[in-house]
Design a protein around this motif. Sequence first.
Motif, PDB file in Angstrom:
ATOM      1  N   ASP A   3       5.404   8.764   6.097  1.00 53.72           N
ATOM      2  CA  ASP A   3       4.059   9.315   5.939  1.00 53.72           C
ATOM      3  C   ASP A   3       3.472   9.039   4.564  1.00 53.72           C
ATOM      4  OD1 ASP A   3       5.659  10.958   4.439  1.00 53.72           O
ATOM      5  OD2 ASP A   3       4.716  12.828   5.099  1.00 53.72           O
ATOM      6  N   THR A   4       4.079   8.119   3.815  1.00 48.20           N
ATOM      7  CA  THR A   4       3.574   7.782   2.486  1.00 48.20           C
ATOM      8  C   THR A   4       2.352   6.882   2.592  1.00 48.20           C
ATOM      9  OG1 THR A   4       5.770   7.959   1.476  1.00 48.20           O
ATOM     10  CG2 THR A   4       4.115   6.696   0.280  1.00 48.20           C
ATOM     11  N   VAL A   5       1.249   7.334   1.997  1.00 46.57           N
ATOM     12  CA  VAL A   5       0.012   6.547   2.003  1.00 46.57           C
ATOM     13  C   VAL A   5      -0.016   5.587   0.822  1.00 46.57           C
ATOM     14  CG1 VAL A   5      -2.503   6.697   1.787  1.00 46.57           C
ATOM     15  CG2 VAL A   5      -1.272   8.346   3.211  1.00 46.57           C
ATOM     16  N   LYS A  34       0.635  11.510   3.220  1.00 42.00           N
ATOM     17  CA  LYS A  34      -0.518  11.790   4.064  1.00 42.00           C
ATOM     18  C   LYS A  34      -0.879  13.272   3.981  1.00 42.00           C
ATOM     19  CE  LYS A  34      -2.324  11.151   8.752  1.00 42.00           C
ATOM     20  NZ  LYS A  34      -3.524  10.458   8.263  1.00 42.00           N
ATOM     21  N   ASN A  72      -0.150   1.977   2.425  1.00 42.39           N
ATOM     22  CA  ASN A  72       0.320   1.879   3.816  1.00 42.39           C
ATOM     23  C   ASN A  72       1.155   0.622   4.029  1.00 42.39           C
ATOM     24  OD1 ASN A  72      -0.677   4.281   4.828  1.00 42.39           O
ATOM     25  ND2 ASN A  72      -2.647   3.403   5.418  1.00 42.39           N
ATOM     26  N   ASP A  91     -10.857   2.258   2.945  1.00 42.22           N
ATOM     27  CA  ASP A  91      -9.617   3.029   3.064  1.00 42.22           C
ATOM     28  C   ASP A  91      -9.333   3.882   1.829  1.00 42.22           C
ATOM     29  OD1 ASP A  91      -9.175   1.782   5.540  1.00 42.22           O
ATOM     30  OD2 ASP A  91      -8.194   0.082   4.581  1.00 42.22           O
ATOM     31  N   GLU A 174      -8.890   7.050   3.919  1.00 41.73           N
ATOM     32  CA  GLU A 174      -7.650   7.796   4.087  1.00 41.73           C
ATOM     33  C   GLU A 174      -7.208   8.410   2.763  1.00 41.73           C
ATOM     34  OE1 GLU A 174      -3.293   7.163   6.240  1.00 41.73           O
ATOM     35  OE2 GLU A 174      -4.471   5.435   5.639  1.00 41.73           O
ATOM     36  N   LEU A 175      -7.546   7.717   1.655  1.00 39.80           N
ATOM     37  CA  LEU A 175      -7.153   8.174   0.322  1.00 39.80           C
ATOM     38  C   LEU A 175      -8.386   8.301  -0.548  1.00 39.80           C
ATOM     39  CD1 LEU A 175      -4.991   8.781  -1.888  1.00 39.80           C
ATOM     40  CD2 LEU A 175      -4.905   6.306  -2.314  1.00 39.80           C
ATOM     41  N   SER A 207      -5.777  12.256   2.035  1.00 44.06           N
ATOM     42  CA  SER A 207      -4.850  12.301   0.905  1.00 44.06           C
ATOM     43  C   SER A 207      -5.692  12.180  -0.360  1.00 44.06           C
ATOM     44  CB  SER A 207      -3.847  11.154   0.974  1.00 44.06           C
ATOM     45  OG  SER A 207      -3.143  11.183   2.192  1.00 44.06           O
TER      46      SER A 207
END
Length: 531
Positions: A3-5, A34, A72, A91, A174-175, A207
């Motif tokens: 689950d590491t972004v 995440k 990712n 992203d 996402e980040l 995140s």
Amino acid sequence: MSDTVLSVENLNVGFRQDGRVIRAVKGVSFTVAKGETVALVGESGSGKSVTALSTVALLPGAAEVEGSILYNGTQMIGADEAELRRVRGNDISFIFQEPMTSLNPLHTIEKQLGESLSLHQGLDGVAARARILELLERVGIRDAENRLGAYPHQLSGGQRQRVMIAMALANGPELLIADEPTTALDVTIQAQILELLAELKRAEGLSMLFITHDLGIVRRIADRVCVMQGGEIVEQGRTAEIFDNPQHPYTKTLLAAEPKGRPDAAPTKGAPVVETDNLRVWFPIHRGFLRRTVGHVKAVNAASISVRAGETLGIVGESGSGKTTLALGILRLIASEGRVAFMGRDIQGLTPKEMRPLRSEMQVVFQDPYGSLSPRMTIEQIIAEGLGVHGTASGKSHRDMVAEIMGEVGLDPAMMGRYPHEFSGGQRQRVAIARAMILRPKLVLLDEPTSALDMTVQVQIVELLRDLQRKHGLAYLFISHDLRVVRALAHQVIVMKEGDVVEQGPGTQIFDAPQTEYTRGLMAAAFGRGA
């Protein structure tokens, strides 16, 4: 970790300068999972922002970057421009500290948000407008449809930062990387932005990499903390662990770096250095070909204050409340109505020529020392400038007086031949204080003198101001939105809202038992409680 972004490993960043490489980041490693918020904490120059900008290759061409940055699982160091463009804004999105430097002053809010949607999602016309309205409402911009045609300068600081957040969220990142996003904001607006970011994180599953020097913010928003010093991470762990049981000496120093205590007992005797009675500052609104006055901007309404030698009056309130306008009116730097007395003399009716002999006894220290110090003058010339204007009766040479005041404010007199860019932010503020104090004033206006400084430097400047007040019996007008600093310095406090003084009294009373809803709201935003 599955689950590491973001995974940063052994990151080294240097900048080529004069044939050598200066290392700004050294062996930095951390991860962001995440839905997790990780805070990078440290003072100016610790490498926080350089680390963040490295994630999507936003550093200048002179930078040399080594190590690994995986988003990712995709390597960002050495990635081609097409891959970086796909990730940037799509992203991984950024929110920067000062929205006025990030937003285009020539474009409307609708156009700036629309550019991002067009570039990344191909949205134009009605579809883009609908998405822009949705984003503005999502970040709490009221009456969003009527704001679409506004330019950045027509919005408040909090509104501009909300627009920046809307731009960052436009493409569903996402980040989110937030670089000091609340530093320039009032405490109440700061609290609103932090709550908005926390709510967006919960709702969108974001995140977040949050960069700040304010540990109070970190405690409220971060899951994990990485403490940076001199380009290295000296300690990292869960937020509660770092705050409750710090291991590294630097972390302990940061946690202890908050202006503490209350000011010395206020003087109870002696005539006021300055006092006002129903001071009013209204700016006329002119309209039409003949520029007739059709109304007034009521910046300050009926303010009555009194400050003795050795006493500090704290002036607090949100941006636009009239704090600085009141102080400038007191110093007769802008036109006002009502009584203003300085050292027992009514100065309201004095001409500029009659005011000039009094100017040396009324000095100002501004928020941004770099902006208020001439880059073309040496420190000696800057500090001595007032002596050339107002003269001195001490019998000492100007150079000797500069050396004496530099020592008094904690600067080495051997540095008087240097220029402002050769000093740190805290040292530059000491120079600004020395420039004011060399004239031995009776009254000093301090307009947000610590807000641009790191926490440890803030503590030093607060202690310096206390020492100078004790030694010389100075009267201070202290303007700030940082209520912790005000609590440490101010004997009396007035709270302003939209030009009105809504509450005033001893500092202990204002901070410990605020009477108005507005003051209680300020205290809750600053200290996380009702008082």
